[in-house]
Motif scaffolding. Structure first.
Motif, mmCIF file in Angstrom:
data_model
loop_
_atom_site.group_PDB
_atom_site.id
_atom_site.type_symbol
_atom_site.label_atom_id
_atom_site.label_comp_id
_atom_site.label_asym_id
_atom_site.label_seq_id
_atom_site.Cartn_x
_atom_site.Cartn_y
_atom_site.Cartn_z
ATOM 1 N N LEU A 59 0.508 7.888 -7.816
ATOM 2 C CA LEU A 59 0.740 7.687 -6.385
ATOM 3 C C LEU A 59 -0.324 8.389 -5.553
ATOM 4 O O LEU A 59 -0.831 7.826 -4.571
ATOM 5 N N ARG A 62 -3.458 6.564 -5.489
ATOM 6 C CA ARG A 62 -3.360 5.360 -4.662
ATOM 7 C C ARG A 62 -3.160 5.684 -3.187
ATOM 8 O O ARG A 62 -2.783 4.820 -2.405
ATOM 9 N N VAL A 64 -1.132 8.083 -1.616
ATOM 10 C CA VAL A 64 0.092 8.671 -1.064
ATOM 11 C C VAL A 64 -0.175 10.118 -0.658
ATOM 12 O O VAL A 64 -0.713 10.906 -1.444
ATOM 13 N N VAL A 70 8.077 7.047 0.579
ATOM 14 C CA VAL A 70 7.920 5.939 -0.357
ATOM 15 C C VAL A 70 9.295 5.295 -0.527
ATOM 16 O O VAL A 70 10.257 5.959 -0.916
ATOM 17 N N ARG A 116 4.429 2.758 3.447
ATOM 18 C CA ARG A 116 3.241 1.981 3.066
ATOM 19 C C ARG A 116 3.367 1.465 1.638
ATOM 20 O O ARG A 116 2.686 0.517 1.258
ATOM 21 N N LYS A 117 4.229 2.112 0.866
ATOM 22 C CA LYS A 117 4.423 1.713 -0.520
ATOM 23 C C LYS A 117 5.904 1.521 -0.803
ATOM 24 O O LYS A 117 6.751 2.279 -0.345
ATOM 25 N N LEU A 138 3.872 -1.937 5.586
ATOM 26 C CA LEU A 138 3.832 -1.992 4.127
ATOM 27 C C LEU A 138 2.479 -2.527 3.646
ATOM 28 O O LEU A 138 1.997 -3.557 4.119
ATOM 29 N N GLU A 139 1.886 -1.811 2.686
ATOM 30 C CA GLU A 139 0.556 -2.163 2.184
ATOM 31 C C GLU A 139 0.526 -2.491 0.696
ATOM 32 O O GLU A 139 -0.368 -3.210 0.235
ATOM 33 N N HIS A 140 1.469 -1.970 -0.058
ATOM 34 C CA HIS A 140 1.336 -2.006 -1.514
ATOM 35 C C HIS A 140 2.730 -2.038 -2.132
ATOM 36 O O HIS A 140 3.608 -1.263 -1.747
ATOM 37 N N ILE A 142 4.947 -1.950 -5.747
ATOM 38 C CA ILE A 142 4.960 -1.582 -7.163
ATOM 39 C C ILE A 142 6.227 -2.169 -7.764
ATOM 40 O O ILE A 142 7.340 -1.861 -7.314
ATOM 41 N N HIS A 158 -0.167 -5.781 -5.289
ATOM 42 C CA HIS A 158 0.959 -5.325 -6.078
ATOM 43 C C HIS A 158 0.513 -5.054 -7.501
ATOM 44 O O HIS A 158 -0.551 -5.514 -7.947
#
Length: 333
Positions: A59, A62, A64, A70, A116-117, A138-140, A142, A158
């Protein structure tokens, strides 16, 4: 009560940090069983800590940041606890989402915390697809692969949750504070949109440690002597109860915690026996459902000695204790 309810005056509150407690337990008892889901093998303290470290490092790699929320939308599963712990080990805040949410309820919980995740099971991708235009921050995404996929791949960038577990399991280079935010828990939303309740590290520890104090007092042992206990829960893991009144007390006491997918009145005692459960929390009508099952040889074939009810069933309180050979206690909050 006065003999034990002041435990917090004898501890250093700066150590009330889940991420650090997990690391200490893994160092002290790396091979001791800690976490089990359904009929899967037990995971040790060392393995859970390693998975949490991998998720935390992934995280952070990436983007965070410390204090960032999250969002997590996972069913009861083996992955939930390492994800929760990994988010905290990254210095971030877990915002767990009720798995029944869809539409406006779902977009609201993601947007309110400015996530964002999002870590989500593929069972819920159809719901995410329906609100994809309503998630500006929201960007990503999982995705945990469950084998019960519903819906298309997210249009946002993703990747599978398994990719995060390829990160190093070294301790993340993060400074923690007992006053840091740890979780955002959403209210039920019965009178309107769910409200996000912010829980700090210290607040979560206080809940867990108080539960440990309750159990140790009832058992007549020291809190540090609860290592042989097995906490058990069939409650939804997005809820506070199975988090800070089950997994976290087990962590504090060096004990074990076992989860199953959901509550079943007919299967409950068999599942508790298989897990080796010694204590669990019952809420709402759950204990009445157990009481209303036909008497069975399983009624006393288990190892459960203490049940925390919220509330405990007043009209069958003593009869319940006698039938199942347990001690009921009551608490809320």
């Amino acid at each position: 009560m006065g003999e034990w309810s002041d435990w917090y005056t004898r501890e250093d509150p700066t150590r009330w940090v889940l991420a650090e407690i997990l690391s200490r337990r893994a160092e002290e008892h790396p091979d001791r069983d800690y976490l089990r889901f359904a009929d899967r093998p037990w995971l040790s303290y060392g393995e859970v800590n390693a998975r949490a470290n991998r998720i935390a490092n992934a995280l952070r790699a990436r983007g965070v940041e410390r204090g960032e929320s999250v969002s997590v939308m996972l069913p009861n599963c083996e992955e939930f606890v390492p994800v929760w712990y990994g988010i905290l080990k990254a210095g971030a805040v877990m915002s767990s989402i009720n798995t029944a949410y869809k539409g406006d309820f779902l977009s609201w919980t993601i947007n309110l915390v400015e996530a964002r995740k999002l870590i989500i099971s593929d069972q819920y991708l159809d719901r995410l697809d329906l609100i994809k235009a309503e998630l500006p921050a929201l960007e990503h995404v999982i995705v945990m692969e469950s084998g019960s996929r519903e819906g298309p791949d997210p249009e946002l960038p993703h990747e599978p949750l398994a990719a995060l577990l390829e990160a190093p399991d070294s301790p993340p280079e993060v400074e923690y504070s007992w006053t840091d935010d740890a979780r955002i828990m959403f209210t039920s939303g019965t009178t309107g949109r769910s409200k996000g309740v912010i829980k700090q590290n210290a607040a979560d520890y206080f809940s867990a440690r108080s539960h440990v104090e309750m159990l140790s007092t009832l058992r007549g042992v020291r809190p540090e002597d609860l290592g042989g206990e097995t906490y058990f829960s069939c409650l939804p893991l997005f809820h506070s109860n199975p988090q800070v009144l089950c997994a976290y007390p087990a962590l504090v006491g060096g004990a074990r915690v076992a989860y199953v997918e959901r509550f079943s009145g007919t299967r409950f005692w068999g599942q508790a026996i298989e897990a080796g459960a010694t204590t669990f929390n019952g809420i709402g009508a759950m204990l009445y459902f157990l009481w209303n099952q036909p008497p069975s040889e399983l009624d006393r074939a288990h190892r459960v000695h203490t049940i925390q009810g919220a509330p405990a069933p007043r009209d069958i309180y003593h009869e319940f204790e006698e039938r199942f050979g347990v001690r009921l206690t009551e608490g809320y909050g």
